[in-house]
Design a protein around this motif. Structure first.
Motif, PDB file in Angstrom:
ATOM      1  N   ARG A   1      27.962  48.145 -48.708  1.00  0.00           N
ATOM      2  CA  ARG A   1      27.948  49.580 -48.964  1.00  0.00           C
ATOM      3  C   ARG A   1      26.659  50.177 -48.435  1.00  0.00           C
ATOM      4  O   ARG A   1      25.731  49.465 -48.070  1.00  0.00           O
ATOM      5  CB  ARG A   1      27.995  49.814 -50.470  1.00  0.00           C
TER       6      ARG A   1
ATOM      7  N   VAL B   1      24.264  51.425 -50.061  1.00  0.00           N
ATOM      8  CA  VAL B   1      23.102  50.940 -50.806  1.00  0.00           C
ATOM      9  C   VAL B   1      22.856  49.476 -50.548  1.00  0.00           C
ATOM     10  O   VAL B   1      21.851  48.932 -50.970  1.00  0.00           O
ATOM     11  CB  VAL B   1      23.273  51.138 -52.319  1.00  0.00           C
TER      12      VAL B   1
ATOM     13  N   VAL C   1      24.808  47.069 -51.606  1.00  0.00           N
ATOM     14  CA  VAL C   1      25.331  46.195 -52.643  1.00  0.00           C
ATOM     15  C   VAL C   1      26.490  45.413 -52.057  1.00  0.00           C
ATOM     16  O   VAL C   1      27.367  45.975 -51.427  1.00  0.00           O
ATOM     17  CB  VAL C   1      25.866  47.018 -53.828  1.00  0.00           C
TER      18      VAL C   1
ATOM     19  N   GLU D   1      29.715  44.168 -52.298  1.00  0.00           N
ATOM     20  CA  GLU D   1      30.848  44.373 -53.199  1.00  0.00           C
ATOM     21  C   GLU D   1      31.905  43.355 -52.871  1.00  0.00           C
ATOM     22  O   GLU D   1      32.391  43.301 -51.754  1.00  0.00           O
ATOM     23  CB  GLU D   1      31.423  45.766 -52.986  1.00  0.00           C
TER      24      GLU D   1
ATOM     25  N   ARG E   1      34.549  42.563 -55.337  1.00  0.00           N
ATOM     26  CA  ARG E   1      35.786  42.754 -56.087  1.00  0.00           C
ATOM     27  C   ARG E   1      36.276  44.180 -55.891  1.00  0.00           C
ATOM     28  O   ARG E   1      35.491  45.094 -55.895  1.00  0.00           O
ATOM     29  CB  ARG E   1      35.504  42.492 -57.570  1.00  0.00           C
ATOM     30  N   ILE E   2      37.565  44.330 -55.702  1.00  0.00           N
ATOM     31  CA  ILE E   2      38.049  45.706 -55.549  1.00  0.00           C
ATOM     32  C   ILE E   2      38.397  46.258 -56.919  1.00  0.00           C
ATOM     33  O   ILE E   2      38.566  45.516 -57.858  1.00  0.00           O
ATOM     34  CB  ILE E   2      39.272  45.808 -54.617  1.00  0.00           C
TER      35      ILE E   2
ATOM     36  N   THR F   1      39.761  49.417 -58.916  1.00  0.00           N
ATOM     37  CA  THR F   1      39.252  50.387 -57.943  1.00  0.00           C
ATOM     38  C   THR F   1      39.332  51.819 -58.460  1.00  0.00           C
ATOM     39  O   THR F   1      38.403  52.599 -58.278  1.00  0.00           O
ATOM     40  CB  THR F   1      40.040  50.278 -56.631  1.00  0.00           C
TER      41      THR F   1
ATOM     42  N   ARG G   1      36.557  52.547 -60.840  1.00  0.00           N
ATOM     43  CA  ARG G   1      35.253  52.513 -60.172  1.00  0.00           C
ATOM     44  C   ARG G   1      35.043  53.772 -59.356  1.00  0.00           C
ATOM     45  O   ARG G   1      33.971  54.363 -59.363  1.00  0.00           O
ATOM     46  CB  ARG G   1      35.166  51.284 -59.272  1.00  0.00           C
ATOM     47  N   GLU G   2      36.096  54.173 -58.644  1.00  0.00           N
ATOM     48  CA  GLU G   2      35.970  55.352 -57.795  1.00  0.00           C
ATOM     49  C   GLU G   2      35.734  56.598 -58.638  1.00  0.00           C
ATOM     50  O   GLU G   2      34.861  57.413 -58.326  1.00  0.00           O
ATOM     51  CB  GLU G   2      37.244  55.524 -56.957  1.00  0.00           C
TER      52      GLU G   2
ATOM     53  N   ARG H   1      32.266  56.685 -60.051  1.00  0.00           N
ATOM     54  CA  ARG H   1      31.256  56.993 -59.034  1.00  0.00           C
ATOM     55  C   ARG H   1      31.229  58.491 -58.750  1.00  0.00           C
ATOM     56  O   ARG H   1      30.167  59.105 -58.658  1.00  0.00           O
ATOM     57  CB  ARG H   1      31.574  56.209 -57.760  1.00  0.00           C
TER      58      ARG H   1
ATOM     59  N   ARG I   1      27.749  44.529 -63.576  1.00  0.00           N
ATOM     60  CA  ARG I   1      28.806  44.630 -62.569  1.00  0.00           C
ATOM     61  C   ARG I   1      29.761  45.759 -62.937  1.00  0.00           C
ATOM     62  O   ARG I   1      29.805  46.202 -64.068  1.00  0.00           O
ATOM     63  CB  ARG I   1      29.620  43.331 -62.545  1.00  0.00           C
TER      64      ARG I   1
ATOM     65  N   SER J   1      27.301  49.584 -62.219  1.00  0.00           N
ATOM     66  CA  SER J   1      26.730  49.716 -60.880  1.00  0.00           C
ATOM     67  C   SER J   1      27.283  50.954 -60.187  1.00  0.00           C
ATOM     68  O   SER J   1      26.558  51.651 -59.469  1.00  0.00           O
ATOM     69  CB  SER J   1      26.993  48.458 -60.057  1.00  0.00           C
ATOM     70  N   GLU J   2      28.566  51.274 -60.430  1.00  0.00           N
ATOM     71  CA  GLU J   2      29.137  52.472 -59.814  1.00  0.00           C
ATOM     72  C   GLU J   2      28.433  53.734 -60.304  1.00  0.00           C
ATOM     73  O   GLU J   2      28.225  54.670 -59.548  1.00  0.00           O
ATOM     74  CB  GLU J   2      30.637  52.580 -60.113  1.00  0.00           C
TER      75      GLU J   2
ATOM     76  N   ILE K   1      25.185  53.917 -58.479  1.00  0.00           N
ATOM     77  CA  ILE K   1      25.385  54.239 -57.067  1.00  0.00           C
ATOM     78  C   ILE K   1      25.764  55.708 -56.918  1.00  0.00           C
ATOM     79  O   ILE K   1      25.225  56.427 -56.075  1.00  0.00           O
ATOM     80  CB  ILE K   1      26.482  53.338 -56.448  1.00  0.00           C
TER      81      ILE K   1
END
Lengths: 516, 374
Positions: A507, A509, A511, A513, A515-516, B131, B134-135, B138, B157, B161-162, B165
């Motif tokens: 990414r 930053v 990081v 990544e 895992r999705i 996902t 996380r999206e 973020r 994790r 972290s998201e 970020i």
């Protein structure tokens, strides 16, 4: 009296002429053989003496000396028996009028005087033709294989007596006809067809690109997604081999003793899939007197490594040189041998220890996944151009009746791309785009303005390394060839970016990544 | 000053003595200074009377200027600042919580705006979030950061972290509260994020140099996360989740709790759905949080400037691009499905996807899997 007969040994996959000399003179009755012989050749003395007796020739009570030259080459195998017997008979004056300078004799003797087939006839006969021999006498069972070589008469014999009578001119033996050399007609090699694979459109396209440019492939996907199924259909879309290529492959199989009874040419590109417990020697070739390994048996074809991370690490590492050099050189005490190993590596692996990633069923931690993927070393991955993610096909696709492309249709496009490459590389030593090196990339690959822009942008944003750049350009060239385009256009480059083998998940930053 | 730092490091930085014990000792002996100056015999004698002999021994062991100096030097090398109640930089909000941390290690920009009211939001959630979560996390963090909200989280994790970020993307100020030593990055793959927060935000920890990430330390750091914040946003949590501990602590500390609505039957959303049932504020837009924190009258939410541009971009797509874009979602879609749905063929679909990616409308989460970029 002194005599000389030509025979042949195999070093690597090439024949080497051996002169068999015999001398019969007064002295203590004795049969001596010299010339750096292995035990199987030394035993020939007994076989030859008995076979001669049983064929009706009585050895005189004299001293018989046989020498196999050149004396610095270790001789192995049983293919010299017949030539030794003929040399002795010549020295005894039984066969005299024949000009032995243009004859090569190959074959193993059995005690009753019959001639038994041997390994590696094809490269030996090939060597005879190169030497300028006019006639080659081979065991009857090997005639078909030997007849693949042009410009030489092949005489198949069943017994020592037949051979001697032929040389004496008493018996006439019809030379074996040169067999159907290059079958232009394409033979449907496998019953496996791409039309049987439902869905997986992107993978099929990737396979097509790989086949057209002979690019190495890595397939990554959960268990049961159909990786092996897809790969097994790959040989069906590979371009046909030229006659020279077929002969080269057949030579390797001849040396390895893997040729079928008919001894016909190998028309189809080989497909080898060794089990992951394979040893280094079995993979690249080895033994005291080295024989070809799986990489050589896969020459001009596909070497499929299923469950790549399960292979022992040091075994995988030996693949590095053959992938680069397209041949393998094995050095042993007596000599070093070279085997061709120009193959397309197709590897398949699970994405994680449990095999389910990226689905939510996967319970592996990111660290476990990373460790699993790290089992395959970077330098090996560097040599793989295409990487594809395989996903299990959903039930709706499975039961859907939709027309799928057949292997034949795909192959047509592949063949076309192959022809374009052949024309392009007519003055080079390479034949496929995957073999382009840095300098050749500059000469042969031209991008249009838009593609150039994309490439520059990728380079600026650090998404591309120099090595990655070459990889993506080689792929783009193949894709452009498939589309019959002189220039590499933007869509070609985009597709190449999609299929290239590169970790793309860093990414902004930085990081990592996973895992999705 | 340095002397005082040293004294606090001696007393509060001793891993062998629990917070409870320290609180007791202080109640008994007055102050850290008094304890530090007290001669060994008296300290031992008094401790013996109350059965704290061992703790006293531990303290005496380390009452050695040379040792403390070397510790201080190491902290300086890591650019660590010590924060304790006497210090001005100590976050005000932590002074009032139960079990308020006596000593904090801090690296990064110490910003007094952390003490402003209704400015700090903690974002917490599952580590193995999908996902979609996380999206959305973020994007929320990014939009809120653009409006001056400080985002506080735990550098774990997944959601944590998201959140960091997203905040960095929105050029905001983010605070990471660690559950391990101040110089330890856990998990390791977050090393560059950790470094970046040190530059642009603040990293806090209750634990000194080299302390391993022991499991019991994580629930304890949650009280700091909720304590620093004015509200806690739970974006996705399983039924029994550490994020719910943070939410509980927030309620105890009188902070607001926000939660994302989740799908019914989704294991990853059970926790936050329960929170909503219990009265947490259900949020679907970043504005919802701002409105609650600031109230109607002070509310001046500034939508991302490029929202209009984004809309234009979406409207001006070529028909093929529109077609492919309409097949996408926040859950990753595999390229084969896009090929099937759009009927464009593999090469064309890939080419269109790249075009969309260049425009910033689409992104690849993993090889071959695509989502909408929001």
């Amino acid at each position: 009296m002194y005599s000389k007969v030509k025979s042949c040994a195999v070093a690597g996959v090439d024949g080497r002429t051996i002169m068999v000399e015999a001398d019969v003179h007064d002295g203590l009755p004795m049969f001596t053989m010299v010339g750096y012989l292995s035990s199987s050749v030394k035993e020939a003395a007994q076989r030859v003496q008995t076979a001669l007796k049983n064929s009706g020739y009585h050895l005189p009570a004299k001293r018989i000396t046989v020498n196999l030259s050149p004396a610095d080459l270790k001789k192995d195998g049983s293919g010299f028996d017949l030539s030794i017997a003929v040399a002795v008979l010549l020295a005894m004056g039984i066969v005299s009028e024949y000009d032995m300078n243009h004859v090569m004799i190959l074959g193993e003797l059995s005690l009753d005087g019959s001639v038994r087939p041997i390994r590696g006839v094809l490269p030996m006969v090939n060597q005879a033709a190169i030497e300028g021999c006019k006639i080659c006498i081979v065991p009857k069972n090997n005639t078909k294989e030997a007849a693949l070589v042009r410009h030489i008469e092949i005489i198949g014999v069943d017994s020592l007596l037949e051979c001697v009578e032929y040389l004496q001119g008493i018996r006439k033996i019809e030379p074996e006809k040169t067999t159907n050399l290059f079958c232009e007609e394409e033979c449907e090699c496998t019953s496996l067809d791409f039309s049987e694979v439902k869905g997986q459109e992107s993978i099929k396209r990737g396979m097509e690109i790989a086949a057209a440019g002979f690019h190495n492939v890595l397939l990554c996907g959960p268990a049961g997604a159909g990786k092996s199924m897809l790969v097994k259909r790959l040989p069906g879309i590979l371009p046909r081999m030229t006659f020279e290529e077929q002969l080269e492959v057949t030579k390797i199989y001849s040396v390895g003793g893997k040729l079928n009874q008919e001894g016909s040419l190998i028309y189809h590109r080989p497909f080898r899939s060794p089990h992951h417990t394979i040893s280094e020697q079995a993979l690249v070739g080895g033994g005291r007197i080295p024989g070809p390994g799986e990489v050589s048996f896969a020459h001009m074809g596909v070497l499929f490594l299923d469950e790549l991370p399960e292979f022992q690490k040091h075994v995988l590492e030996v693949l590095r040189e053959p992938l680069e050099e397209r041949k393998i050189c094995i050095s042993r005490l007596h000599a070093s041998y070279e085997f061709p190993a120009d193959f397309m590596m197709v590897a398949a692996m699970n994405p994680c220890p449990c095999g389910n990633y990226p689905s939510s069923r996967c319970q592996c931690t990111p660290k476990q996944i990373q460790n699993y993927q790290n089992k395959v070393s970077g330098p090996l991955l560097d040599r793989i151009d295409i990487r594809m993610e395989v996903r299990a096909v959903g039930h709706n696709e499975l039961f859907e009746e939709r027309k799928q492309e057949t292997s034949k249709q795909i192959r047509k496009r592949v063949e076309k791309a192959r022809r374009i490459q052949q024309q392009r590389f007519v003055n080079d030593k390479i034949s496929f785009n995957s073999q382009l090196d840095g300098k050749q990339i500059e000469t042969y690959i031209r991008l249009d303005y838009e593609a150039q822009q994309l490439l520059e942008e990728r380079f600026m944003t650090n998404h591309l390394s120099m090595r990655g750049l070459h990889r993506v350009l080689r792929l783009a060239r193949t894709i452009a060839d498939l589309e019959d385009s002189e220039m590499v256009l933007l869509p070609h480059l985009q597709e190449a970016f999609f299929y290239r083998n590169e970790e793309l998940f860093t990414r902004e930053v930085g990081v990592c990544e996973i895992r999705i | 000053m340095r002397n005082q730092d040293m004294m606090h490091l001696w007393f509060d930085g001793n891993p062998a003595i629990s917070l409870k014990l320290r609180q007791y000792l202080l109640a008994r002996f007055g102050s850290v200074e008094a304890l530090y100056e007290m001669d060994a015999a008296t300290l031992l004698a008094i401790s013996q009377q109350v059965g704290y002999e061992e703790a006293a021994n531990r303290l005496l062991e380390r009452r050695n200027v040379g040792f403390l100096e070397s510790q201080m030097e190491r902290l300086d090398k890591h650019r660590v600042t010590l924060l304790y109640e006497e210090k001005n930089a100590y976050p005000d909000k932590l002074r009032h919580i139960y079990d308020s941390p006596r000593l904090l290690y801090a690296v990064g920009k110490l910003d007094k705006s952390l003490d402003f009211y209704n400015q700090n939001l903690a974002i917490v959630g599952a580590r193995n979030a999908d996902t979609y979560h996380r999206e959305t996390t973020r994007v929320f963090a990014r939009e809120l950061a653009k409006n001056g909200i400080h985002i506080i989280s735990g550098l774990a994790r997944g959601i944590d972290s998201e959140a960091h970020i997203g905040c960095l993307e929105g050029k905001g100020y983010t605070v990471a509260v660690l559950g391990c030593g101040i110089n330890v990055t856990y998990p390791k793959e977050h090393i560059s994020l950790y470094e970046r927060i040190k530059e642009e935000g603040l990293v806090l920890s209750e634990y000194g140099l080299d302390v391993a990430p022991n499991p019991f330390q994580f629930p304890a750091r949650n009280r700091i996360i909720s304590g620093l914040s004015d509200g806690v946003l739970v974006t996705c949590a399983k039924k029994k989740s550490g994020s719910l501990i943070t939410a509980d602590l927030a309620l105890e500390q009188g902070k607001q709790v926000y939660a994302f609505p989740g799908r019914i039957m989704d294991a990853l959303s059970e926790g936050n759905n329960d929170l909503i049932k219990m009265g947490a504020l259900c949020v679907t837009k970043p504005e919802d949080i701002l409105l609650d924190l600031w109230g109607e009258e002070k509310m001046d939410f500034e939508p991302s400037k490029n929202t209009k541009e984004e809309e234009d971009k979406k409207n001006n797509l070529a028909p093929e691009e529109k077609l492919v874009y309409s097949c996408l979602d926040l859950d990753p879609v595999f390229v084969d499905e896009l090929v099937k749905a759009s009927k464009l063929g593999v090469s064309k679909t890939i080419s269109v996807l790249y075009g969309l990616e260049t425009k910033g409308l689409v992104k690849q989460t993993m090889r071959g899997y695509y989502i909408k970029n929001i």
